[in-house]
Design an enzyme around this catalytic site. Structure first.
Site, PDB file in Angstrom:
ATOM      1  N   GLN A  78     -48.774  59.900 -61.428  1.00 21.83           N
ATOM      2  CA  GLN A  78     -49.548  59.602 -62.636  1.00 21.83           C
ATOM      3  C   GLN A  78     -50.174  58.213 -62.539  1.00 21.83           C
ATOM      4  O   GLN A  78     -49.663  57.256 -63.113  1.00 21.83           O
ATOM      5  CB  GLN A  78     -48.609  59.686 -63.846  1.00 21.83           C
ATOM      6  CG  GLN A  78     -49.253  59.482 -65.173  1.00 21.83           C
ATOM      7  CD  GLN A  78     -49.943  60.725 -65.663  1.00 21.83           C
ATOM      8  OE1 GLN A  78     -49.390  61.800 -65.605  1.00 21.83           O
ATOM      9  NE2 GLN A  78     -51.145  60.571 -66.153  1.00 21.83           N
ATOM     10  N   PHE A  79     -51.289  58.104 -61.832  1.00 25.81           N
ATOM     11  CA  PHE A  79     -51.916  56.790 -61.656  1.00 25.81           C
ATOM     12  C   PHE A  79     -52.392  56.195 -62.966  1.00 25.81           C
ATOM     13  O   PHE A  79     -52.513  54.977 -63.103  1.00 25.81           O
ATOM     14  CB  PHE A  79     -53.062  56.852 -60.638  1.00 25.81           C
ATOM     15  CG  PHE A  79     -54.319  57.479 -61.156  1.00 25.81           C
ATOM     16  CD1 PHE A  79     -55.318  56.688 -61.709  1.00 25.81           C
ATOM     17  CD2 PHE A  79     -54.518  58.848 -61.089  1.00 25.81           C
ATOM     18  CE1 PHE A  79     -56.486  57.253 -62.187  1.00 25.81           C
ATOM     19  CE2 PHE A  79     -55.677  59.425 -61.557  1.00 25.81           C
ATOM     20  CZ  PHE A  79     -56.665  58.632 -62.112  1.00 25.81           C
ATOM     21  N   THR A  80     -52.626  57.025 -63.985  1.00 28.09           N
ATOM     22  CA  THR A  80     -53.144  56.512 -65.251  1.00 28.09           C
ATOM     23  C   THR A  80     -52.124  55.662 -66.013  1.00 28.09           C
ATOM     24  O   THR A  80     -52.482  55.019 -67.000  1.00 28.09           O
ATOM     25  CB  THR A  80     -53.646  57.658 -66.159  1.00 28.09           C
ATOM     26  OG1 THR A  80     -52.558  58.535 -66.448  1.00 28.09           O
ATOM     27  CG2 THR A  80     -54.778  58.426 -65.490  1.00 28.09           C
TER      28      THR A  80
END
Length: 148
Positions: A78-80
């Site tokens: 989950q890079f966000t």
């Protein structure tokens, strides 16, 4: 590293029509990685999560770990989680780890969880995924190795 942990009764992840991973009782982990993350962060979080006591004992007290209840983990990249929303209305992801580094650290983290005798299901790194989960509690805990 930054992780959002949710205690669940069940969860699954799919890409398109294909289910890639599913679990019963356990944790959904949304895993964010930055470029400075490595073995120290991986080991710390795997140890912390594998011993975290958030499942109810016979007295309905949060006193049991995921290992105690024979639970599983659904780990989702989950890079966000590293979104910067200070300027404007469109988030910047400049603080997120570059994909090659993040994938390596993410895989090492999942392996570290397995080394703690946990069953780990995953989605597909970098893909657009659909995650379905049934929260239990709800219990949501945020880990950030910059603030340990």
């Amino acid at each position: 590293m930054r992780i959002v942990l949710q205690k669940v009764s069940s969860a699954q992840v799919s890409v398109g029509e294909k289910i890639l991973g599913e679990i019963g009782v356990g944790f959904v982990l949304l895993v964010g990685i930055e470029n400075t993350d490595g073995k120290e962060e991986v080991d710390y979080l795997a140890r912390k999560i594998s011993h975290l006591r958030v499942f109810a004992d016979q007295n309905d007290k949060m006193n049991l770990s995921i290992t105690d209840v024979k639970g599983s983990i659904l780990s989702i990249s989950q890079f966000t989680l590293y979104a910067d929303t200070k300027k404007g209305n469109r988030p910047s992801f400049i603080n997120a780890g570059d994909p090659e580094h993040a994938k390596t650290v993410y895989q090492a983290f999942n392996q570290a969880l397995m080394n703690h005798n946990l069953k780990v299901a995953t989605g597909e790194f970098g893909a657009h995924m659909e995650v379905k989960l049934e929260n239990d509690g709800p219990v949501t805990i945020i880990f950030d190795t910059d603030h340990k």
